[in-house]
Design a protein around this motif. Structure first.
Motif, PDB file in Angstrom:
ATOM      1  N   GLY A   1       6.801 -12.658  -6.808  1.00 37.88           N
ATOM      2  CA  GLY A   1       7.023 -13.959  -7.416  1.00 37.88           C
ATOM      3  C   GLY A   1       7.252 -15.070  -6.414  1.00 37.88           C
ATOM      4  N   ASN A   2       7.789 -14.742  -5.233  1.00 36.26           N
ATOM      5  CA  ASN A   2       8.026 -15.726  -4.178  1.00 36.26           C
ATOM      6  C   ASN A   2       7.079 -15.563  -3.004  1.00 36.26           C
ATOM      7  N   CYS A   3       6.466 -14.397  -2.896  1.00 32.65           N
ATOM      8  CA  CYS A   3       5.479 -14.191  -1.844  1.00 32.65           C
ATOM      9  C   CYS A   3       4.338 -13.349  -2.396  1.00 32.65           C
ATOM     10  N   ILE A   4       3.188 -13.470  -1.744  1.00 28.76           N
ATOM     11  CA  ILE A   4       1.993 -12.719  -2.130  1.00 28.76           C
ATOM     12  C   ILE A   4       1.379 -12.144  -0.863  1.00 28.76           C
ATOM     13  N   VAL A   5       0.898 -10.909  -0.940  1.00 31.44           N
ATOM     14  CA  VAL A   5       0.166 -10.333   0.172  1.00 31.44           C
ATOM     15  C   VAL A   5      -1.120  -9.714  -0.354  1.00 31.44           C
ATOM     16  N   SER A   6      -2.211  -9.944   0.383  1.00 33.36           N
ATOM     17  CA  SER A   6      -3.502  -9.357   0.061  1.00 33.36           C
ATOM     18  C   SER A   6      -4.006  -8.637   1.300  1.00 33.36           C
ATOM     19  N   ALA A   7      -4.327  -7.351   1.164  1.00 25.55           N
ATOM     20  CA  ALA A   7      -4.703  -6.545   2.323  1.00 25.55           C
ATOM     21  C   ALA A   7      -6.046  -5.859   2.101  1.00 25.55           C
ATOM     22  N   LYS A   8      -6.818  -5.744   3.182  1.00 25.74           N
ATOM     23  CA  LYS A   8      -8.073  -5.021   3.142  1.00 25.74           C
ATOM     24  C   LYS A   8      -7.815  -3.538   3.346  1.00 25.74           C
ATOM     25  N   GLY A   9      -8.565  -2.726   2.589  1.00 18.88           N
ATOM     26  CA  GLY A   9      -8.467  -1.282   2.739  1.00 18.88           C
ATOM     27  C   GLY A   9      -9.781  -0.710   3.230  1.00 18.88           C
ATOM     28  N   ASP A  10     -10.047   0.523   2.871  1.00 14.61           N
ATOM     29  CA  ASP A  10     -11.259   1.227   3.279  1.00 14.61           C
ATOM     30  C   ASP A  10     -12.497   0.505   2.737  1.00 14.61           C
ATOM     31  N   GLU A  11     -13.361   0.033   3.634  1.00  7.43           N
ATOM     32  CA  GLU A  11     -14.537  -0.734   3.210  1.00  7.43           C
ATOM     33  C   GLU A  11     -15.591   0.133   2.542  1.00  7.43           C
ATOM     34  N   THR A  12     -15.509   1.445   2.693  1.00  5.84           N
ATOM     35  CA  THR A  12     -16.487   2.336   2.056  1.00  5.84           C
ATOM     36  C   THR A  12     -16.077   2.716   0.639  1.00  5.84           C
ATOM     37  N   SER A  13     -14.857   2.352   0.239  1.00  4.82           N
ATOM     38  CA  SER A  13     -14.349   2.714  -1.099  1.00  4.82           C
ATOM     39  C   SER A  13     -14.763   1.637  -2.097  1.00  4.82           C
ATOM     40  N   THR A  14     -16.010   1.663  -2.491  1.00  5.45           N
ATOM     41  CA  THR A  14     -16.550   0.623  -3.366  1.00  5.45           C
ATOM     42  C   THR A  14     -16.449   1.025  -4.835  1.00  5.45           C
ATOM     43  N   GLY A  15     -16.461   0.010  -5.695  1.00  4.31           N
ATOM     44  CA  GLY A  15     -16.397   0.254  -7.128  1.00  4.31           C
ATOM     45  C   GLY A  15     -16.196  -1.041  -7.883  1.00  4.31           C
ATOM     46  N   ASN A  16     -15.788  -0.924  -9.127  1.00  2.00           N
ATOM     47  CA  ASN A  16     -15.542  -2.097  -9.971  1.00  2.00           C
ATOM     48  C   ASN A  16     -14.405  -1.780 -10.929  1.00  2.00           C
TER      49      ASN A  16
ATOM     50  N   TYR B   1      -0.865 -13.237   4.041  1.00  2.00           N
ATOM     51  CA  TYR B   1       0.476 -13.298   3.480  1.00  2.00           C
ATOM     52  C   TYR B   1       0.829 -14.738   3.163  1.00  2.00           C
ATOM     53  N   LEU B   2       1.448 -14.943   1.996  1.00  2.00           N
ATOM     54  CA  LEU B   2       1.874 -16.273   1.567  1.00  2.00           C
ATOM     55  C   LEU B   2       3.324 -16.192   1.110  1.00  2.00           C
ATOM     56  N   GLN B   3       4.170 -17.098   1.608  1.00  2.00           N
ATOM     57  CA  GLN B   3       5.569 -17.156   1.189  1.00  2.00           C
ATOM     58  C   GLN B   3       5.930 -18.575   0.798  1.00  2.00           C
ATOM     59  N   SER B   4       6.567 -18.722  -0.362  1.00  2.00           N
ATOM     60  CA  SER B   4       6.979 -20.040  -0.843  1.00  2.00           C
ATOM     61  C   SER B   4       8.113 -20.590   0.005  1.00  2.00           C
ATOM     62  N   ALA B   5       8.138 -21.915   0.153  1.00  2.00           N
ATOM     63  CA  ALA B   5       9.213 -22.570   0.890  1.00  2.00           C
ATOM     64  C   ALA B   5      10.457 -22.676   0.019  1.00  2.00           C
ATOM     65  N   MET B   6      11.617 -22.860   0.673  1.00  2.00           N
ATOM     66  CA  MET B   6      12.880 -23.010  -0.016  1.00  2.00           C
ATOM     67  C   MET B   6      13.456 -24.393   0.264  1.00  2.00           C
ATOM     68  N   ARG B   7      14.436 -24.773  -0.529  1.00  2.00           N
ATOM     69  CA  ARG B   7      15.122 -26.028  -0.270  1.00  2.00           C
ATOM     70  C   ARG B   7      15.948 -25.920   1.004  1.00  2.00           C
ATOM     71  N   ALA B   8      16.155 -27.058   1.667  1.00  2.00           N
ATOM     72  CA  ALA B   8      16.904 -27.069   2.927  1.00  2.00           C
ATOM     73  C   ALA B   8      18.320 -26.553   2.705  1.00  2.00           C
ATOM     74  N   GLN B   9      18.864 -25.906   3.716  1.00  2.00           N
ATOM     75  CA  GLN B   9      20.220 -25.362   3.654  1.00  2.00           C
ATOM     76  C   GLN B   9      21.242 -26.490   3.686  1.00  2.00           C
TER      77      GLN B   9
END
Length: 371
Positions: A174-189, A352-360
């Motif tokens: 909810g506050n960060c997102i990560v997207s990673a590449k895996g095995d390029e031969t593992s194809t499908g839909n 990787y994406l992380q949302s910013a927070m309000r200043a301390q």
């Protein structure tokens, strides 16, 4: 039934099995492992399950007679750790309610259960499976970004996406997102939601080089090879479209740096604020990490290579989330600041994406500069 088997091989398998069979399961049969002796192929099949995940391993052994029974997993593990010899013998006669475990002059008599109530496995057809490798690396890059909150079951999962260009995995809390590449031969839909805890458990049982056949049985995903099988219950539901969301992110500026150096810089300022917020500012060709805590303030500069745009302003992020990300990634990365102060980290195989927070709001105290 008499089984002669290598103690260390059985012990290694039982360590894995005992991590799955829950000692506090509501049914006694789920506290145990199913042992099945097959004299034709000369193998002992060990199966453990908690209904969410199942592990099955086949071990070579000497068998004089076929047979099967269920034995308490933790008890068998403890006994194998204490027996002295490299070989152990498992004996059961006339389907009695006891089995004997022997090694040299030591031995145990153990209560066993019948197999009728032990859950049965359902396997996918081989023609409906694909080959997958690199499971531990994929888990490392995604599991950390999931949630533990039981009220958000889908965000406790990793989204496995078999695409035309190979396997992709995504996760979010909810506050960060990560997207990673895996095995390029593992194809499908197909997209599959596997609980992060299940994927992480499998990752600790294999190496990146090991190749599995992967398929589904509808409600479960199965990873298998040779004499090893691991299944996990899949979650049902519509996961957020992380790829579409990440495509809308536009960096105002980017710099080139190294994950290890970022990790070291963040670690040095966390001494005054292990939890809370870290501030990122930019000065010439440097990133400044700074934290202010009850014991004072720490600042660490890090040399970077500017790529695009002009860095400016200050940005605040969750220390714990950023630290978890930096532990999961490796190598050279492009660090960027996007709209709304969002932090992006892009490497050759992960984004990787992380949302910013309000200043301390804490007032500043005397600074202790870290080299």
């Amino acid at each position: 039934m008499i089984i002669n088997i290598n103690r260390l091989e059985l012990l290694s398998t039982m360590k894995r099995a005992a991590s799955i069979a829950p000692a506090d399961a509501p049914l006694d049969v789920l506290k145990g492992v199913l042992l099945e002796a097959d004299s034709t192929c000369g193998k002992l099949t060990v199966t453990a399950t908690n209904l969410d995940v199942t592990l099955q391993v086949k071990l070579p052994c000497s068998i004089q007679e076929d047979g099967a029974f269920v034995i308490r997993a933790k008890l068998l593990l403890d006994m194998l750790q204490r027996l002295p010899s490299d070989t152990v013998q498992i004996l059961r006669f006339n389907n009695q309610g006891l089995a004997t475990l022997k090694s040299e002059k030591a031995g145990y008599d153990i209560e066993v259960w019948e197999t009728a109530n032990f859950p049965k496995l359902t396997l996918p057809f081989p023609e409906d499976t694909v080959a997958v490798s690199g499971i531990p690396s994929m888990a490392q890059k995604t599991v950390f970004a999931t949630v533990q909150d039981s009220n958000q079951p889908l965000l406790k999962c990793v989204n496995l996406m078999f695409t035309k260009s190979g396997l992709r995995a995504a996760s979010s809390n909810g506050n960060c997102i990560v997207s990673a590449k895996g095995d390029e031969t593992s194809t499908g839909n197909i997209h599959l939601l596997i609980p992060a805890l299940s994927l992480n458990k499998l990752a600790h049982m294999c190496t990146d080089k090991e190749v599995f056949r992967v398929g589904t049985t509808g409600k479960q995903i199965a990873f298998f090879k040779e004499d090893f099988l691991f299944t996990a219950r899949l979650m049902e539901g519509s996961y957020i479209d992380t790829e579409l969301l990440l495509n809308t992110v536009k960096n105002a500026f980017t710099v080139l740096t190294d994950i290890q150096e970022l990790r070291s810089a963040l670690s040095s300022v966390m001494a005054v604020m292990p939890e809370g917020k870290v501030k990122l500012t930019f000065q010439d060709q440097r990133i400044l990490f700074s934290c202010t805590g009850s014991v004072g303030r720490a600042i660490t500069p890090l040399e970077v290579l500017p790529l695009t745009g002009a860095p400016r302003g200050e940005h605040w992020y969750s220390i714990q989330q950023l630290n978890a990300c930096l532990k999961a990634l490796s190598g050279t990365v492009t660090l960027g600041i996007a709209q709304g102060g969002m932090l992006t980290l892009s490497s050759s195989n992960a984004y990787y994406l992380q949302s910013a927070m309000r200043a301390q709001d804490m007032p500043e105290k005397s600074a202790a500069k870290a080299a």
